[in-house]
Design a protein around this motif. Structure first.
Motif, PDB file in Angstrom:
ATOM      1  N   LYS A 214      29.773  22.839 -29.138  1.00  0.00           N
ATOM      2  CA  LYS A 214      30.685  21.915 -28.474  1.00  0.00           C
ATOM      3  C   LYS A 214      31.834  21.492 -29.396  1.00  0.00           C
ATOM      4  O   LYS A 214      32.980  21.342 -28.961  1.00  0.00           O
ATOM      5  CB  LYS A 214      29.926  20.670 -27.981  1.00  0.00           C
ATOM      6  CG  LYS A 214      28.997  20.936 -26.804  1.00  0.00           C
ATOM      7  CD  LYS A 214      29.780  21.243 -25.539  1.00  0.00           C
ATOM      8  CE  LYS A 214      28.877  21.336 -24.324  1.00  0.00           C
ATOM      9  NZ  LYS A 214      29.628  21.631 -23.088  1.00  0.00           N
ATOM     10  N   ILE A 215      31.520  21.292 -30.673  1.00  0.00           N
ATOM     11  CA  ILE A 215      32.553  20.927 -31.647  1.00  0.00           C
ATOM     12  C   ILE A 215      33.617  22.025 -31.728  1.00  0.00           C
ATOM     13  O   ILE A 215      34.808  21.756 -31.862  1.00  0.00           O
ATOM     14  CB  ILE A 215      31.930  20.664 -33.040  1.00  0.00           C
ATOM     15  CG1 ILE A 215      31.171  19.325 -33.016  1.00  0.00           C
ATOM     16  CG2 ILE A 215      32.987  20.654 -34.135  1.00  0.00           C
ATOM     17  CD1 ILE A 215      30.343  19.066 -34.254  1.00  0.00           C
ATOM     18  N   LYS A 216      33.160  23.269 -31.611  1.00  0.00           N
ATOM     19  CA  LYS A 216      34.075  24.420 -31.649  1.00  0.00           C
ATOM     20  C   LYS A 216      34.785  24.616 -30.309  1.00  0.00           C
ATOM     21  O   LYS A 216      35.628  25.501 -30.173  1.00  0.00           O
ATOM     22  CB  LYS A 216      33.296  25.690 -31.998  1.00  0.00           C
ATOM     23  CG  LYS A 216      32.743  25.725 -33.411  1.00  0.00           C
ATOM     24  CD  LYS A 216      33.874  25.954 -34.394  1.00  0.00           C
ATOM     25  CE  LYS A 216      33.340  26.024 -35.822  1.00  0.00           C
ATOM     26  NZ  LYS A 216      34.440  26.205 -36.800  1.00  0.00           N
TER      27      LYS A 216
ATOM     28  N   MET B 205      37.707  31.859 -27.664  1.00  0.00           N
ATOM     29  CA  MET B 205      36.563  30.979 -27.400  1.00  0.00           C
ATOM     30  C   MET B 205      35.293  31.795 -27.189  1.00  0.00           C
ATOM     31  O   MET B 205      35.304  32.803 -26.496  1.00  0.00           O
ATOM     32  CB  MET B 205      36.828  30.130 -26.154  1.00  0.00           C
ATOM     33  CG  MET B 205      35.735  29.109 -25.888  1.00  0.00           C
ATOM     34  SD  MET B 205      36.056  28.053 -24.463  1.00  0.00           S
ATOM     35  CE  MET B 205      35.619  29.172 -23.133  1.00  0.00           C
ATOM     36  N   LYS B 206      34.228  31.344 -27.796  1.00  0.00           N
ATOM     37  CA  LYS B 206      32.932  32.015 -27.650  1.00  0.00           C
ATOM     38  C   LYS B 206      32.165  31.462 -26.448  1.00  0.00           C
ATOM     39  O   LYS B 206      32.406  30.344 -25.995  1.00  0.00           O
ATOM     40  CB  LYS B 206      32.078  31.821 -28.909  1.00  0.00           C
ATOM     41  CG  LYS B 206      32.739  32.265 -30.196  1.00  0.00           C
ATOM     42  CD  LYS B 206      32.971  33.747 -30.230  1.00  0.00           C
ATOM     43  CE  LYS B 206      33.582  34.165 -31.564  1.00  0.00           C
ATOM     44  NZ  LYS B 206      33.975  35.575 -31.572  1.00  0.00           N
ATOM     45  N   ASN B 207      31.236  32.265 -25.987  1.00  0.00           N
ATOM     46  CA  ASN B 207      30.407  31.884 -24.845  1.00  0.00           C
ATOM     47  C   ASN B 207      28.943  32.020 -25.260  1.00  0.00           C
ATOM     48  O   ASN B 207      28.488  33.131 -25.579  1.00  0.00           O
ATOM     49  CB  ASN B 207      30.733  32.813 -23.670  1.00  0.00           C
ATOM     50  CG  ASN B 207      30.145  32.327 -22.367  1.00  0.00           C
ATOM     51  OD1 ASN B 207      29.601  31.226 -22.288  1.00  0.00           O
ATOM     52  ND2 ASN B 207      30.214  33.150 -21.342  1.00  0.00           N
ATOM     53  N   ILE B 208      28.218  30.909 -25.274  1.00  0.00           N
ATOM     54  CA  ILE B 208      26.847  30.901 -25.786  1.00  0.00           C
ATOM     55  C   ILE B 208      25.842  30.556 -24.690  1.00  0.00           C
ATOM     56  O   ILE B 208      26.049  29.622 -23.915  1.00  0.00           O
ATOM     57  CB  ILE B 208      26.707  29.888 -26.941  1.00  0.00           C
ATOM     58  CG1 ILE B 208      27.583  30.325 -28.119  1.00  0.00           C
ATOM     59  CG2 ILE B 208      25.274  29.764 -27.409  1.00  0.00           C
ATOM     60  CD1 ILE B 208      27.472  29.440 -29.332  1.00  0.00           C
ATOM     61  N   LEU B 209      24.745  31.315 -24.662  1.00  0.00           N
ATOM     62  CA  LEU B 209      23.646  31.043 -23.735  1.00  0.00           C
ATOM     63  C   LEU B 209      22.468  30.476 -24.523  1.00  0.00           C
ATOM     64  O   LEU B 209      21.965  31.117 -25.450  1.00  0.00           O
ATOM     65  CB  LEU B 209      23.213  32.329 -23.025  1.00  0.00           C
ATOM     66  CG  LEU B 209      21.970  32.225 -22.132  1.00  0.00           C
ATOM     67  CD1 LEU B 209      22.215  31.280 -20.965  1.00  0.00           C
ATOM     68  CD2 LEU B 209      21.548  33.609 -21.629  1.00  0.00           C
TER      69      LEU B 209
END
Length: 235
Positions: A36-38, A1-5
């Motif tokens: 969010k879809i991912k 899972m990625k973490n995006i700012l």
């Protein structure tokens, strides 16, 4: 899972005080929805934390697309915008992508924010993605690398151009000419042949979008590149 700012503005008016500004909504909603879809983790932050105002121009029928309308009508999402985290709160956290959203408000609280510069320098030098769209690209202007060079020097970059500023009727309101400022930093500035059309420029771990009409393509490119994770660091 990625973490995006996702970084947004706190500014709601131009310096003249005559007109309202703020976040250009679609420049947040498209990347937000894509993440969010991912099922990736998404954090929304702003220089001071707290409320981010939405530019009323971005809510007009001709530019308020279906996705943006959906989020604007979502109490949960709007509550997120009203309670963003501050840059000081998240500066030591790790993110796979830092994405600077746009709106004219960003021209006031992004370029000279030292905390933002530090966050972006660390992200870039750790070979992680830095992305920015439209006026949010101004947040890259004053970021210097550890060697003292400007981060964007020699890079392929786009951002809201001066003719588009004329079309938007904001030429006399904005604090500076973004296109000229980028060129002063020695970038290879790339703009769309036709103003106000989508244009996304990817250069290694740096991805920029020209205008609000690039929001959808920016989201696609950012997601695609994050899934590759094959950046080659250029300094």
């Amino acid at each position: 899972m990625k973490n995006i700012l996702l970084i947004v503005t706190n500014i709601d008016r131009y310096a003249s005080g005559h007109l309202k500004t703020g976040l250009w909504l679609s420049e947040l909603t498209h990347i937000y929805q894509s993440a969010k879809i991912k099922e990736w983790a998404v954090t929304i932050a702003s220089p001071k934390g707290g409320n981010t105002p939405v530019d009323p121009e971005s809510l007009k029928p001709l530019v308020l697309d279906t996705i943006s309308k959906k989020y604007y009508e979502s109490p949960e999402f709007m509550n997120e915008l009203a309670h963003t985290r501050s840059l000081d709160e998240i500066k030591d956290e790790s993110f796979d992508c830092i994405y600077l959203t746009g709106g004219h408000g960003t021209m006031y609280d992004f370029p000279d924010n030292v905390t933002l510069q530090e966050i972006l320098r660390n992200q870039y030098e750790n070979n992680k993605m830095v992305a920015a769209i439209c006026h949010g690209v101004g947040g890259l202007l004053n970021v210097r690398l550890s060697n003292g060079e400007y981060m964007i020097k020699g890079r392929n970059i786009t951002g809201f151009d001066w003719f588009e500023e004329t079309l938007a009727r904001r030429k006399n309101e904005v604090p500076f000419n973004l296109e000229a400022a980028l060129k002063e930093r020695g970038v290879h500035y790339k703009k769309a042949l036709i103003p106000m059309t989508s244009n996304v420029v990817a250069d290694g771990n740096l991805i920029t979008g020209q205008n609000p009409f690039s929001s959808k393509e920016m989201a696609k490119v950012v997601v695609s590149e994050l899934e590759k994770e094959t950046f080659s660091l250029r300094t």
